[in-house]
Design a protein around this motif. Structure first.
Motif, PDB file in Angstrom:
ATOM      1  N   ILE A   9     -77.941 -15.235  41.208  1.00  0.00           N
ATOM      2  CA  ILE A   9     -78.489 -16.358  40.461  1.00  0.00           C
ATOM      3  C   ILE A   9     -77.715 -17.600  40.898  1.00  0.00           C
ATOM      4  O   ILE A   9     -76.480 -17.602  40.880  1.00  0.00           O
ATOM      5  CB  ILE A   9     -78.361 -16.148  38.941  1.00  0.00           C
ATOM      6  CG1 ILE A   9     -79.163 -14.921  38.506  1.00  0.00           C
ATOM      7  CG2 ILE A   9     -78.825 -17.384  38.177  1.00  0.00           C
ATOM      8  CD1 ILE A   9     -78.961 -14.532  37.050  1.00  0.00           C
ATOM      9  N   LEU A  10     -78.422 -18.625  41.323  1.00  0.00           N
ATOM     10  CA  LEU A  10     -77.801 -19.899  41.667  1.00  0.00           C
ATOM     11  C   LEU A  10     -77.738 -20.781  40.429  1.00  0.00           C
ATOM     12  O   LEU A  10     -78.712 -20.868  39.672  1.00  0.00           O
ATOM     13  CB  LEU A  10     -78.604 -20.620  42.759  1.00  0.00           C
ATOM     14  CG  LEU A  10     -78.630 -20.012  44.153  1.00  0.00           C
ATOM     15  CD1 LEU A  10     -79.456 -20.898  45.087  1.00  0.00           C
ATOM     16  CD2 LEU A  10     -77.222 -19.853  44.703  1.00  0.00           C
ATOM     17  N   HIS A  11     -76.618 -21.465  40.271  1.00  0.00           N
ATOM     18  CA  HIS A  11     -76.380 -22.236  39.050  1.00  0.00           C
ATOM     19  C   HIS A  11     -76.193 -23.708  39.407  1.00  0.00           C
ATOM     20  O   HIS A  11     -75.291 -24.055  40.174  1.00  0.00           O
ATOM     21  CB  HIS A  11     -75.125 -21.693  38.363  1.00  0.00           C
ATOM     22  CG  HIS A  11     -74.839 -22.309  37.032  1.00  0.00           C
ATOM     23  ND1 HIS A  11     -73.627 -22.163  36.400  1.00  0.00           N
ATOM     24  CD2 HIS A  11     -75.588 -23.067  36.210  1.00  0.00           C
ATOM     25  CE1 HIS A  11     -73.647 -22.805  35.246  1.00  0.00           C
ATOM     26  NE2 HIS A  11     -74.830 -23.363  35.111  1.00  0.00           N
ATOM     27  N   TYR A  19     -73.610 -22.364  50.964  1.00  0.00           N
ATOM     28  CA  TYR A  19     -74.468 -21.418  50.250  1.00  0.00           C
ATOM     29  C   TYR A  19     -75.165 -20.450  51.205  1.00  0.00           C
ATOM     30  O   TYR A  19     -75.340 -19.271  50.883  1.00  0.00           O
ATOM     31  CB  TYR A  19     -75.484 -22.167  49.388  1.00  0.00           C
ATOM     32  CG  TYR A  19     -74.886 -22.651  48.081  1.00  0.00           C
ATOM     33  CD1 TYR A  19     -74.764 -21.801  46.994  1.00  0.00           C
ATOM     34  CD2 TYR A  19     -74.421 -23.955  47.939  1.00  0.00           C
ATOM     35  CE1 TYR A  19     -74.214 -22.230  45.788  1.00  0.00           C
ATOM     36  CE2 TYR A  19     -73.871 -24.407  46.744  1.00  0.00           C
ATOM     37  CZ  TYR A  19     -73.763 -23.534  45.669  1.00  0.00           C
ATOM     38  OH  TYR A  19     -73.203 -23.964  44.489  1.00  0.00           O
ATOM     39  N   ALA A  20     -75.542 -20.918  52.388  1.00  0.00           N
ATOM     40  CA  ALA A  20     -76.153 -20.011  53.371  1.00  0.00           C
ATOM     41  C   ALA A  20     -75.176 -18.906  53.740  1.00  0.00           C
ATOM     42  O   ALA A  20     -75.552 -17.721  53.837  1.00  0.00           O
ATOM     43  CB  ALA A  20     -76.575 -20.792  54.613  1.00  0.00           C
ATOM     44  N   GLN A  63     -74.037 -12.901  52.986  1.00  0.00           N
ATOM     45  CA  GLN A  63     -73.139 -11.762  52.832  1.00  0.00           C
ATOM     46  C   GLN A  63     -73.226 -11.103  51.460  1.00  0.00           C
ATOM     47  O   GLN A  63     -72.643 -10.036  51.245  1.00  0.00           O
ATOM     48  CB  GLN A  63     -71.707 -12.180  53.113  1.00  0.00           C
ATOM     49  CG  GLN A  63     -71.080 -13.119  52.084  1.00  0.00           C
ATOM     50  CD  GLN A  63     -69.663 -13.489  52.504  1.00  0.00           C
ATOM     51  OE1 GLN A  63     -69.441 -14.004  53.589  1.00  0.00           O
ATOM     52  NE2 GLN A  63     -68.708 -13.200  51.655  1.00  0.00           N
ATOM     53  N   SER A  64     -73.967 -11.699  50.529  1.00  0.00           N
ATOM     54  CA  SER A  64     -74.119 -11.069  49.219  1.00  0.00           C
ATOM     55  C   SER A  64     -74.941  -9.793  49.347  1.00  0.00           C
ATOM     56  O   SER A  64     -75.984  -9.767  49.995  1.00  0.00           O
ATOM     57  CB  SER A  64     -74.805 -12.039  48.253  1.00  0.00           C
ATOM     58  OG  SER A  64     -75.038 -11.415  47.013  1.00  0.00           O
ATOM     59  N   GLU A 104     -84.735 -21.014  52.279  1.00  0.00           N
ATOM     60  CA  GLU A 104     -84.220 -20.383  53.492  1.00  0.00           C
ATOM     61  C   GLU A 104     -83.684 -18.979  53.243  1.00  0.00           C
ATOM     62  O   GLU A 104     -83.452 -18.227  54.198  1.00  0.00           O
ATOM     63  CB  GLU A 104     -83.134 -21.268  54.104  1.00  0.00           C
ATOM     64  CG  GLU A 104     -83.692 -22.591  54.653  1.00  0.00           C
ATOM     65  CD  GLU A 104     -82.612 -23.498  55.230  1.00  0.00           C
ATOM     66  OE1 GLU A 104     -81.408 -23.178  55.069  1.00  0.00           O
ATOM     67  OE2 GLU A 104     -82.974 -24.530  55.826  1.00  0.00           O
ATOM     68  N   HIS A 105     -83.470 -18.605  51.962  1.00  0.00           N
ATOM     69  CA  HIS A 105     -82.915 -17.280  51.644  1.00  0.00           C
ATOM     70  C   HIS A 105     -83.574 -16.708  50.387  1.00  0.00           C
ATOM     71  O   HIS A 105     -82.872 -16.247  49.474  1.00  0.00           O
ATOM     72  CB  HIS A 105     -81.393 -17.379  51.443  1.00  0.00           C
ATOM     73  CG  HIS A 105     -80.663 -18.024  52.567  1.00  0.00           C
ATOM     74  ND1 HIS A 105     -80.259 -17.319  53.677  1.00  0.00           N
ATOM     75  CD2 HIS A 105     -80.300 -19.314  52.769  1.00  0.00           C
ATOM     76  CE1 HIS A 105     -79.652 -18.156  54.516  1.00  0.00           C
ATOM     77  NE2 HIS A 105     -79.671 -19.370  53.986  1.00  0.00           N
ATOM     78  N   PRO A 106     -84.908 -16.668  50.302  1.00  0.00           N
ATOM     79  CA  PRO A 106     -85.553 -16.234  49.054  1.00  0.00           C
ATOM     80  C   PRO A 106     -85.254 -14.791  48.684  1.00  0.00           C
ATOM     81  O   PRO A 106     -85.264 -14.432  47.503  1.00  0.00           O
ATOM     82  CB  PRO A 106     -87.045 -16.443  49.346  1.00  0.00           C
ATOM     83  CG  PRO A 106     -87.150 -16.376  50.841  1.00  0.00           C
ATOM     84  CD  PRO A 106     -85.882 -16.982  51.356  1.00  0.00           C
ATOM     85  N   ASP A 107     -84.967 -13.952  49.689  1.00  0.00           N
ATOM     86  CA  ASP A 107     -84.690 -12.544  49.403  1.00  0.00           C
ATOM     87  C   ASP A 107     -83.318 -12.342  48.787  1.00  0.00           C
ATOM     88  O   ASP A 107     -83.031 -11.265  48.245  1.00  0.00           O
ATOM     89  CB  ASP A 107     -84.792 -11.717  50.687  1.00  0.00           C
ATOM     90  CG  ASP A 107     -83.834 -12.188  51.763  1.00  0.00           C
ATOM     91  OD1 ASP A 107     -83.633 -13.419  51.888  1.00  0.00           O
ATOM     92  OD2 ASP A 107     -83.272 -11.341  52.485  1.00  0.00           O
ATOM     93  N   LYS A 108     -82.447 -13.352  48.862  1.00  0.00           N
ATOM     94  CA  LYS A 108     -81.103 -13.234  48.316  1.00  0.00           C
ATOM     95  C   LYS A 108     -80.926 -14.017  47.010  1.00  0.00           C
ATOM     96  O   LYS A 108     -79.821 -14.116  46.486  1.00  0.00           O
ATOM     97  CB  LYS A 108     -80.075 -13.730  49.344  1.00  0.00           C
ATOM     98  CG  LYS A 108     -79.872 -12.782  50.519  1.00  0.00           C
ATOM     99  CD  LYS A 108     -79.309 -11.440  50.039  1.00  0.00           C
ATOM    100  CE  LYS A 108     -78.906 -10.524  51.180  1.00  0.00           C
ATOM    101  NZ  LYS A 108     -77.653 -10.954  51.807  1.00  0.00           N
TER     102      LYS A 108
END
Length: 384
Positions: free
Chosen positions: A182-184, A170-171, A176-177, A216-220
């Motif tokens: 949205i994480l499911h 996921y990191a 690269q997104s 670790e990736h709140p902006d994404k």
């Protein structure tokens, strides 16, 4: 007087008039609301249940226009669209392309499922192969201008050796997104192959890993969709999210209370049941927009019995009830499903779904719904 419908437990008198829920109410403003949408199969395709799905594209897109017309967003190519249960990646990719173009034409909001289902179920993929499959689907979503929903992956559940495999995968994808995703998190009640997702069968440990990915990736991460049918856990996770990260409820058992929220927050919505409840759900959330929580609950609480019926175990077969109700409501001309899934629920189950939906006033033409229910009973149940 309207003729009764001979349900297995006795005659049912159809509701005389439906709810008055005209299109054009606009998007809800206090909550972001997506309906996961089903696909309409081509009933005249000469194929077997194991063949790639034959989709009636015009009817499928017409149903999306129906949802958009009521102000709902469409969550495309998700579990409700039979991903992995009749619709393969090639079909899903075409669905995304067509729906994205339709959304642009009508100004509809759309997000789409990004997964790894081009990998064969019988394969034993490596983490590198899982990442590559995700990347291919992510690229398609971005090329078509739709928000990605990183779906839980059966292949990743096989390949990951504990939490580290999930964290690394996921990191990599989030880095690269282009835009926030949205994480499911889809529970095993929806897909048994996802047992132990996030690296542990212990839900507390799995939750910690899930939250670590986000932290670790709140902006994404625009938000998370939780489909565990566990309201207390969703509320706990919701309260632990970083500021600005939304919680989209996927709890088809407890959605009114989760959307209404409490003094410490609320959930947005990304729900399969809103495929069947679209106009009513949109109207209810617009009532909530005015601050009328009691009015919202008065509208939506009575629908929970129907939703719990449709999503009863085996929960993954809820799609059958959703498509059945779309047929009764006149959104499609037949009750044929990709993969022959129309056979996945019993006749009494479908009859109960009809009775509950009719009682709620969900059918725009109650006489049409009654006629189709009688026809199904005659064909599948004969006469008593």
């Amino acid at each position: 007087m309207t003729a009764t419908v001979p349900l297995p437990w006795g005659p049912h008198t159809p509701r005389a008039t439906p709810l008055d829920l005209a299109a054009g109410g606009g998007r809800p403003t206090s909550r972001t609301v997506f309906s996961a949408a089903h696909v309409v199969a081509d009933p005249y395709a000469d194929i077997s249940p194991d063949d790639p799905a034959a989709v009636d594209w015009e009817s499928t897109l017409a149903f999306r226009r129906h949802l958009w017309s009521h102000g709902l967003g469409v969550a495309e190519a998700m579990d409700t669209a039979q991903r992995g249960m009749g619709l393969d990646w090639a079909g899903a990719a075409e669905l995304i392309r067509r729906s994205a173009a339709e959304a642009k034409a009508v100004g509809g909001r759309i997000a789409c499922g990004v997964g790894t289902d081009q990998l064969l179920p019988s394969s034993e993929p490596t983490l590198a192969e899982v990442r590559s499959a995700y990347e291919e689907q992510l690229a398609l979503a971005e090329a078509n201008g739709v928000q990605p929903i990183l779906m839980a992956s059966r292949a990743l559940a096989k390949a990951a050796q504990g939490p580290e495999g999930y964290l690394a995968t996921y990191a990599h994808l989030l880095r690269q997104s282009r835009e926030p995703v949205i994480l499911h998190w889809l529970g095993p009640m929806f897909d048994p192959a996802l047992e132990g997702y996030w690296g542990s069968a212990d839900l507390d440990e799995a939750t910690d890993t899930f939250l670590k990915v986000i932290a670790e990736h709140p902006d994404k991460v625009d938000g998370i969709k939780i489909s565990l049918l566990d309201a207390a856990r969703e509320i706990d996770v919701r309260r632990r999210l970083p500021s600005g990260v939304r919680c989209y409820t996927g709890d088809d058992f407890n959605y009114p209370e989760l959307i209404a929220g409490d003094e410490r927050g609320f959930s947005h919505a990304l729900l399969g049941i809103f495929d069947s409840l679209g106009p009513l759900a949109a109207h209810a959330v617009r009532v909530l927009d005015t601050g009328d929580t009691a009015g919202f609950r008065t509208l939506l609480d009575p629908t929970v019995e129907l939703s719990r019926h449709l999503f009863q175990p085996p929960t993954r077969f809820y799609k059958t009830g959703v498509v059945f109700l779309a047929w009764l409501a006149g959104h499609q001309d037949h009750f044929t499903m990709a993969g022959g899934l129309q056979s996945a629920r019993s006749l009494p189950h479908l009859a109960k779904a009809y009775e509950l939906a009719d009682g709620l006033g969900l059918f725009p033409d109650p006489d049409l719904a009654a006629h189709r229910m009688r026809a199904l009973l005659a064909v599948q149940g004969g006469t008593r």
